[in-house]
Design an enzyme around this catalytic site. Sequence first.
Site, PDB file in Angstrom:
ATOM      1  N   ARG A   2      -7.771  -8.925 -15.310  1.00 45.10           N
ATOM      2  CA  ARG A   2      -8.437  -9.447 -14.112  1.00 45.10           C
ATOM      3  C   ARG A   2      -9.660  -8.615 -13.723  1.00 45.10           C
ATOM      4  O   ARG A   2      -9.640  -7.398 -13.758  1.00 45.10           O
ATOM      5  CB  ARG A   2      -7.451  -9.484 -12.942  1.00 45.10           C
TER       6      ARG A   2
ATOM      7  N   ARG B 119      -9.507  -4.216  -9.569  1.00 45.50           N
ATOM      8  CA  ARG B 119      -8.887  -3.833  -8.302  1.00 45.50           C
ATOM      9  C   ARG B 119      -8.001  -2.607  -8.475  1.00 45.50           C
ATOM     10  O   ARG B 119      -7.283  -2.498  -9.452  1.00 45.50           O
ATOM     11  CB  ARG B 119      -8.039  -5.000  -7.791  1.00 45.50           C
TER      12      ARG B 119
ATOM     13  N   ARG C 256       4.436 -13.570   3.708  1.00 44.89           N
ATOM     14  CA  ARG C 256       4.942 -12.923   2.506  1.00 44.89           C
ATOM     15  C   ARG C 256       6.340 -12.372   2.727  1.00 44.89           C
ATOM     16  O   ARG C 256       6.847 -11.626   1.885  1.00 44.89           O
ATOM     17  CB  ARG C 256       4.012 -11.766   2.154  1.00 44.89           C
TER      18      ARG C 256
ATOM     19  N   ARG D  44       4.380  -4.652  -7.320  1.00 42.95           N
ATOM     20  CA  ARG D  44       4.016  -5.868  -6.582  1.00 42.95           C
ATOM     21  C   ARG D  44       4.930  -7.031  -6.971  1.00 42.95           C
ATOM     22  O   ARG D  44       5.314  -7.833  -6.134  1.00 42.95           O
ATOM     23  CB  ARG D  44       2.548  -6.224  -6.850  1.00 42.95           C
TER      24      ARG D  44
ATOM     25  N   LYS E 141      -3.474 -17.784  -6.952  1.00 36.95           N
ATOM     26  CA  LYS E 141      -3.627 -18.303  -5.586  1.00 36.95           C
ATOM     27  C   LYS E 141      -5.082 -18.296  -5.134  1.00 36.95           C
ATOM     28  O   LYS E 141      -5.582 -19.293  -4.618  1.00 36.95           O
ATOM     29  CB  LYS E 141      -2.818 -17.463  -4.584  1.00 36.95           C
TER      30      LYS E 141
HETATM   31  P1  ADP Z   1      -1.859 -10.542  -4.889  1.00 34.06           P
HETATM   32  O1  ADP Z   1      -1.207 -11.739  -4.316  1.00 34.06           O
HETATM   33  O2  ADP Z   1      -2.669 -10.856  -6.094  1.00 34.06           O
HETATM   34  O3  ADP Z   1      -0.907  -9.407  -5.073  1.00 34.06           O
HETATM   35  P2  ADP Z   1      -3.390 -10.054  -2.440  1.00 34.06           P
HETATM   36  O4  ADP Z   1      -4.838  -9.810  -2.486  1.00 34.06           O
HETATM   37  O5  ADP Z   1      -2.920 -11.318  -1.811  1.00 34.06           O
HETATM   38  O6  ADP Z   1      -2.907  -9.918  -3.935  1.00 34.06           O
HETATM   39  O7  ADP Z   1      -2.656  -8.830  -1.702  1.00 34.06           O
HETATM   40  C1  ADP Z   1      -2.879  -7.507  -2.085  1.00 34.06           C
HETATM   41  C2  ADP Z   1      -1.986  -6.569  -1.284  1.00 34.06           C
HETATM   42  O8  ADP Z   1      -2.288  -6.693   0.128  1.00 34.06           O
HETATM   43  C3  ADP Z   1      -0.484  -6.849  -1.353  1.00 34.06           C
HETATM   44  O9  ADP Z   1       0.106  -6.273  -2.492  1.00 34.06           O
HETATM   45  C4  ADP Z   1       0.009  -6.240  -0.044  1.00 34.06           C
HETATM   46  O10 ADP Z   1       0.117  -4.841  -0.131  1.00 34.06           O
HETATM   47  C5  ADP Z   1      -1.118  -6.557   0.931  1.00 34.06           C
HETATM   48  N1  ADP Z   1      -0.870  -7.841   1.640  1.00 34.06           N
HETATM   49  C6  ADP Z   1      -1.572  -8.990   1.512  1.00 34.06           C
HETATM   50  N2  ADP Z   1      -1.062  -9.968   2.278  1.00 34.06           N
HETATM   51  C7  ADP Z   1       0.010  -9.418   2.925  1.00 34.06           C
HETATM   52  C8  ADP Z   1       0.983  -9.917   3.852  1.00 34.06           C
HETATM   53  N3  ADP Z   1       0.980 -11.193   4.274  1.00 34.06           N
HETATM   54  N4  ADP Z   1       1.929  -9.055   4.285  1.00 34.06           N
HETATM   55  C9  ADP Z   1       1.958  -7.787   3.877  1.00 34.06           C
HETATM   56  N5  ADP Z   1       1.096  -7.265   3.001  1.00 34.06           N
HETATM   57  C10 ADP Z   1       0.130  -8.058   2.520  1.00 34.06           C
END
Ligand code: ADP
Length: 212
Positions: free
Chosen positions: A123, A155, A88, A166, A13
């Site tokens: 990554r 990360r 999400r 996740r 993404k």
């Molecule tokens: P990825 O999609 O690669 O898991 P992100 O950087 O988008 O990574 O998100 C990392 C973490 O941040 C998620 O696992 C979650 O804990 C938190 N997070 C991000 N966006 C949201 C959201 N919209 N609602 C709740 N938690 C979120």
Amino acid sequence: MNLILMGAPGAGKGTQSAKISEKYKIPAIATGDILRGAIKAGTELGKSAKSYIDAGKLVPDDVVIGIIKEYLSTDACKNGFILDGFPRSIPQAQALDNLGVKIDVVLSIEVPDDKIIERMSGRRVCSCGASYHVEYNPPKTENICDKCGNELYIRDDDSRETVANRLKTYHEQTEPLKEFYEAKGLLVTVIGQEKVEDTTALVFKALDGIKA
Ligand code: ADP
Ligand code: ZN
């Protein structure tokens, strides 16, 4: 164009959102990046978000909804935006509806779980937001960001155990959004390819047909 980008963690993404942002001249709002920035800055938001992120869980809906509300109200978003990582969960999508935000398209990048695990283990990311993979998308100089020259890092939440959590969170809480948006006639899916540029080509092809 008002776009929501969906896909499992590590589906690409962030990488595709940068390409879309460049081509369509619209900003990307990445809730994950915003939360990591808050953790780094040591703010209250960051402190409360860290334990959820490290456990591979979702940060509470009201927290991320608050963030989105703030960003979407800025001038930068008035000609369109990309939401990367939001909504999400169904409650987050409903909150977006309640804010009166009009969405033109929801693009989901599909990548099977075994591929996801393989990708996350390689990554490397940069504090500027750029993201690489040691094998599939390496930087020109090992461990150095092409864009800003900073050193790359792994990360915290890319550890094996957190990645599994996740993925579970994604399937349980986020994936139902595909049906939610399908019912609104907004869902478009793209199969994530081995090569970043091949996925980008499919993404652009899908988006070029969207009237916004
Ligand atoms: P990825 O999609 O690669 O898991 P992100 O950087 O988008 O990574 O998100 C990392 C973490 O941040 C998620 O696992 C979650 O804990 C938190 N997070 C991000 N966006 C949201 C959201 N919209 N609602 C709740 N938690 C979120
Ligand atoms: Zn960088």
